[in-house]
Design a protein around this motif. Structure first.
Motif, PDB file in Angstrom:
ATOM      1  N   ALA A 120       0.708  -1.225  -0.165  1.00 58.89           N
ATOM      2  CA  ALA A 120      -0.011   0.047  -0.233  1.00 58.89           C
ATOM      3  C   ALA A 120       0.847   1.167  -0.292  1.00 58.89           C
ATOM      4  CB  ALA A 120      -0.852   0.102   1.497  1.00 58.89           C
ATOM      5  N   ILE A 121       0.790   1.879  -0.520  1.00 55.10           N
ATOM      6  CA  ILE A 121       2.254   3.044  -1.193  1.00 55.10           C
ATOM      7  C   ILE A 121       1.111   4.400  -1.736  1.00 55.10           C
ATOM      8  CG2 ILE A 121       3.562   4.075  -2.405  1.00 55.10           C
ATOM      9  CD1 ILE A 121       4.004   0.760  -3.964  1.00 55.10           C
ATOM     10  N   PRO A 122       1.218   5.540  -0.584  1.00 55.47           N
ATOM     11  CA  PRO A 122       0.385   6.191  -0.727  1.00 55.47           C
ATOM     12  C   PRO A 122       1.327   7.325  -1.824  1.00 55.47           C
ATOM     13  CG  PRO A 122       1.361   6.107   1.850  1.00 55.47           C
ATOM     14  CD  PRO A 122       2.238   5.347   0.895  1.00 55.47           C
ATOM     15  N   VAL A 123       0.636   7.832  -2.656  1.00 62.10           N
ATOM     16  CA  VAL A 123       1.342   9.086  -3.737  1.00 62.10           C
ATOM     17  C   VAL A 123       0.885  10.591  -3.662  1.00 62.10           C
ATOM     18  CG1 VAL A 123       2.659   7.886  -4.759  1.00 62.10           C
ATOM     19  CG2 VAL A 123       0.668   7.829  -5.353  1.00 62.10           C
ATOM     20  N   THR A 124       1.073  11.454  -3.717  1.00 60.71           N
ATOM     21  CA  THR A 124       0.649  12.584  -4.110  1.00 60.71           C
ATOM     22  C   THR A 124      -0.440  13.208  -5.191  1.00 60.71           C
ATOM     23  OG1 THR A 124       2.371  13.624  -3.887  1.00 60.71           O
ATOM     24  CG2 THR A 124       1.211  13.752  -1.891  1.00 60.71           C
ATOM     25  N   VAL A 125      -0.750  12.260  -5.578  1.00 61.62           N
ATOM     26  CA  VAL A 125      -1.470  12.438  -7.733  1.00 61.62           C
ATOM     27  C   VAL A 125      -2.276  11.878  -7.181  1.00 61.62           C
ATOM     28  CG1 VAL A 125       1.551  13.360  -8.575  1.00 61.62           C
ATOM     29  CG2 VAL A 125       0.535  10.490  -8.782  1.00 61.62           C
ATOM     30  N   SER A 126      -2.974  12.078  -8.698  1.00 63.55           N
ATOM     31  CA  SER A 126      -4.378  11.959  -9.319  1.00 63.55           C
ATOM     32  C   SER A 126      -4.652   9.959  -9.271  1.00 63.55           C
ATOM     33  CB  SER A 126      -5.536  12.607  -9.801  1.00 63.55           C
ATOM     34  OG  SER A 126      -4.233  12.448 -11.538  1.00 63.55           O
ATOM     35  N   PRO A 127      -5.354   9.747  -9.263  1.00 61.48           N
ATOM     36  CA  PRO A 127      -5.370   7.687  -9.144  1.00 61.48           C
ATOM     37  C   PRO A 127      -4.725   7.534 -10.789  1.00 61.48           C
ATOM     38  CG  PRO A 127      -7.158   8.451  -8.744  1.00 61.48           C
ATOM     39  CD  PRO A 127      -5.991   9.391  -8.887  1.00 61.48           C
ATOM     40  N   ALA A 128      -5.312   8.852 -11.933  1.00 65.35           N
ATOM     41  CA  ALA A 128      -4.483   8.526 -13.690  1.00 65.35           C
ATOM     42  C   ALA A 128      -3.279   9.453 -13.832  1.00 65.35           C
ATOM     43  CB  ALA A 128      -5.513  10.291 -14.221  1.00 65.35           C
ATOM     44  N   ALA A 129      -2.411   9.618 -13.315  1.00 69.58           N
ATOM     45  CA  ALA A 129      -1.741  10.040 -13.332  1.00 69.58           C
ATOM     46  C   ALA A 129      -0.523   8.783 -12.233  1.00 69.58           C
ATOM     47  CB  ALA A 129      -1.005  11.345 -12.070  1.00 69.58           C
ATOM     48  N   ALA A 130      -0.558   8.586 -10.991  1.00 63.76           N
ATOM     49  CA  ALA A 130      -0.762   7.164 -10.060  1.00 63.76           C
ATOM     50  C   ALA A 130      -0.534   6.130 -11.751  1.00 63.76           C
ATOM     51  CB  ALA A 130      -1.506   6.924  -8.735  1.00 63.76           C
ATOM     52  N   PHE A 131      -1.910   6.244 -12.514  1.00 61.68           N
ATOM     53  CA  PHE A 131      -1.787   4.503 -13.315  1.00 61.68           C
ATOM     54  C   PHE A 131      -0.662   4.971 -14.372  1.00 61.68           C
ATOM     55  CE2 PHE A 131      -3.175   3.008 -17.222  1.00 61.68           C
ATOM     56  CZ  PHE A 131      -3.658   1.916 -16.619  1.00 61.68           C
ATOM     57  N   THR A 132      -0.066   6.868 -14.378  1.00 59.22           N
ATOM     58  CA  THR A 132       0.974   6.712 -15.485  1.00 59.22           C
ATOM     59  C   THR A 132       2.712   5.774 -15.072  1.00 59.22           C
ATOM     60  OG1 THR A 132      -0.785   8.445 -16.578  1.00 59.22           O
ATOM     61  CG2 THR A 132       1.699   7.911 -16.640  1.00 59.22           C
ATOM     62  N   ALA A 133       2.732   6.583 -14.098  1.00 57.30           N
ATOM     63  CA  ALA A 133       3.849   6.288 -13.557  1.00 57.30           C
ATOM     64  C   ALA A 133       3.986   4.204 -13.340  1.00 57.30           C
ATOM     65  CB  ALA A 133       3.272   6.542 -11.732  1.00 57.30           C
ATOM     66  N   CYS A 134       2.473   3.922 -12.969  1.00 62.90           N
ATOM     67  CA  CYS A 134       2.772   2.283 -12.539  1.00 62.90           C
ATOM     68  C   CYS A 134       2.873   1.710 -13.955  1.00 62.90           C
ATOM     69  CB  CYS A 134       1.464   1.837 -12.659  1.00 62.90           C
ATOM     70  SG  CYS A 134       1.367   1.996 -10.413  1.00 62.90           S
ATOM     71  N   THR A 135       2.846   2.000 -15.040  1.00 62.47           N
ATOM     72  CA  THR A 135       2.998   1.605 -16.119  1.00 62.47           C
ATOM     73  C   THR A 135       3.977   1.841 -17.649  1.00 62.47           C
ATOM     74  OG1 THR A 135       0.984   2.824 -17.182  1.00 62.47           O
ATOM     75  CG2 THR A 135       0.476   0.915 -16.082  1.00 62.47           C
ATOM     76  N   ARG A 136       3.838   3.753 -17.963  1.00 61.75           N
ATOM     77  CA  ARG A 136       4.090   3.673 -18.215  1.00 61.75           C
ATOM     78  C   ARG A 136       5.769   3.381 -18.455  1.00 61.75           C
ATOM     79  NH1 ARG A 136       5.562  10.996 -19.002  1.00 61.75           N
ATOM     80  NH2 ARG A 136       7.369   9.877 -18.785  1.00 61.75           N
ATOM     81  N   PRO A 137       6.359   3.341 -19.721  1.00 66.16           N
ATOM     82  CA  PRO A 137       7.341   1.547 -19.732  1.00 66.16           C
ATOM     83  C   PRO A 137       8.715   2.691 -19.202  1.00 66.16           C
ATOM     84  CG  PRO A 137       6.404   1.746 -22.374  1.00 66.16           C
ATOM     85  CD  PRO A 137       5.469   2.829 -20.977  1.00 66.16           C
TER      86      PRO A 137
END
Length: 366
Positions: A202-219
């Motif tokens: 469980a990792i709290p971050v200070t960006v929106s879910p859309a931006a967090a999704f990008t952080a997780c998935t952009r190569p």
């Protein structure tokens, strides 16, 4: 809706806007409601490159389509407004350019030629040319900044002649297809109560879910927080990551194939690792909105195999995987948080300083 029962028409539009507006979150900012349109903007930043906006637009359309579908299911009213709900559609225009930011009534308003161009593009010939009535129109200006222009063939570009501005090229994506894919596809999701390889992260971050999704998935971002040397992509659709896309994560001489199985921008992504002995392991990255930020939840399912040899080797493979992942867990979490924190800092640095109100100045002096 203008020619139907006004009370029901008003309620329908309010419900649709009620689904759309909350879906538009940072790094986009809503500048205002323009009649039957929502105008939002974001300053040019690293998070806005590649397919972020395409995923974001599809996510917004799915919120709209889901709301519309619920209304149709939950009403038996036969009035003109309620029976016409199915005919309501959404079009999204994406443009990039320069603007002037003005403070009006506590809200940032944008002005300039490119702002006018974006609004003029709402009146276009897309439906006549393609038959689409639910679509995303992306101007070449935006495609270039997203670094995706070269991924479309010449016959996919259209030109619109805009009065006082001139000709403008763009591409179009069918939003109904995105909704049908999401609505009809089987969900693959590693749940918290499943047999997991290890405890949920469980990792709290200070960006929106859309931006967090990008952080997780952009190569490039995924390679960074995983500590991989590089991540190659196979099976893209017009340069877009979708189910079936394969990540090849390079760690020294080793390559770890990771196939996208379920792709839900802003919500979660599930992929499958193809392991030795015919074993497979699923990983889900779930994004949960928490206040102004996001809780990233990462879950690894226990590896499974259909062959006898695979089942016999499960214990050994689990031990090997844990020996690779667990020692690097805190480093991965730290790097993922740093990526999101850097994006937030970049977004803050790009925002213009809000003009001081006279009352604020007096308060500061007092």
């Amino acid at each position: 809706m203008s020619e139907t029962e006004i009370t029901h028409a008003k309620g329908i539009l309010e419900q649709l806007f009620g689904a759309l507006v909350p879906a538009i979150r940072s790094p986009l900012t809503i500048s205002g409601l323009q009649g039957d349109a929502v105008f939002a903007f974001a300053f040019e930043s690293d998070v806005m490159t590649k397919q972020f906006i395409i995923d974001f637009a599809e996510q917004i359309y799915c919120a709209f389509a889901r709301s519309k579908e619920k209304m149709q299911i939950n009403t038996s009213c036969g009035c003109g407004a309620c029976t016409n709900v199915d005919g309501l559609e959404l079009k999204i225009v994406v443009h990039h350019g320069q603007c002037v930011v003005q403070e009006t009534g506590g809200r940032q308003e944008l002005a300039g030629t490119d702002v006018i161009t974006a609004f003029r593009l709402l009146k276009n010939t897309v439906k006549e040319r393609t038959g689409m009535d639910a679509y995303m129109l992306v101007s070449c200006n935006a495609l270039r900044k997203m670094d995706m222009k070269e991924l479309f063939s010449e016959d996919e570009f259209y030109t619109e002649d805009i009065e006082h501005i001139g000709e403008l090229e763009y591409v179009v994506r069918d939003l109904k297809q995105a909704w049908e894919r999401r609505r009809g596809s089987e969900q693959t999701f590693v749940k918290p109560d499943e047999d997991l390889l290890m405890e949920e992260w469980a990792i709290p971050v200070t960006v929106s879910p859309a931006a967090a999704f990008t952080a997780c998935t952009r190569p490039d971002m995924r390679a960074k927080w995983l500590g991989a040397d590089a991540v190659d992509l196979l099976g893209l659709n017009k340069g877009k990551i979708e189910p079936g896309t394969m990540y090849h994560c390079h760690h020294g001489d080793d390559i770890f194939p990771f196939e996208i199985i379920d792709w839900r921008p802003g919500e979660y992504v599930t992929g499958r690792y193809n392991l030795p002995m015919g074993l497979t392991m699923y990983e889900t990255n779930e994004l949960v909105s928490v206040g102004d930020g996001t809780m990233i939840k990462i879950r690894f399912a226990t590896p499974k195999g259909s062959s006898l040899m695979g089942r016999l080797m499960t214990g050994m493979v689990k031990k090997k995987l844990k020996s690779i992942i667990v020692p690097d867990k805190e480093n991965r979490i730290r790097r993922l948080k740093e990526i999101c924190a850097n994006w937030l800092a970049e977004e803050a640095s790009l925002a213009p300083e809000r003009p001081k109100d006279v009352r604020e100045l007096i308060g500061a002096q007092g």
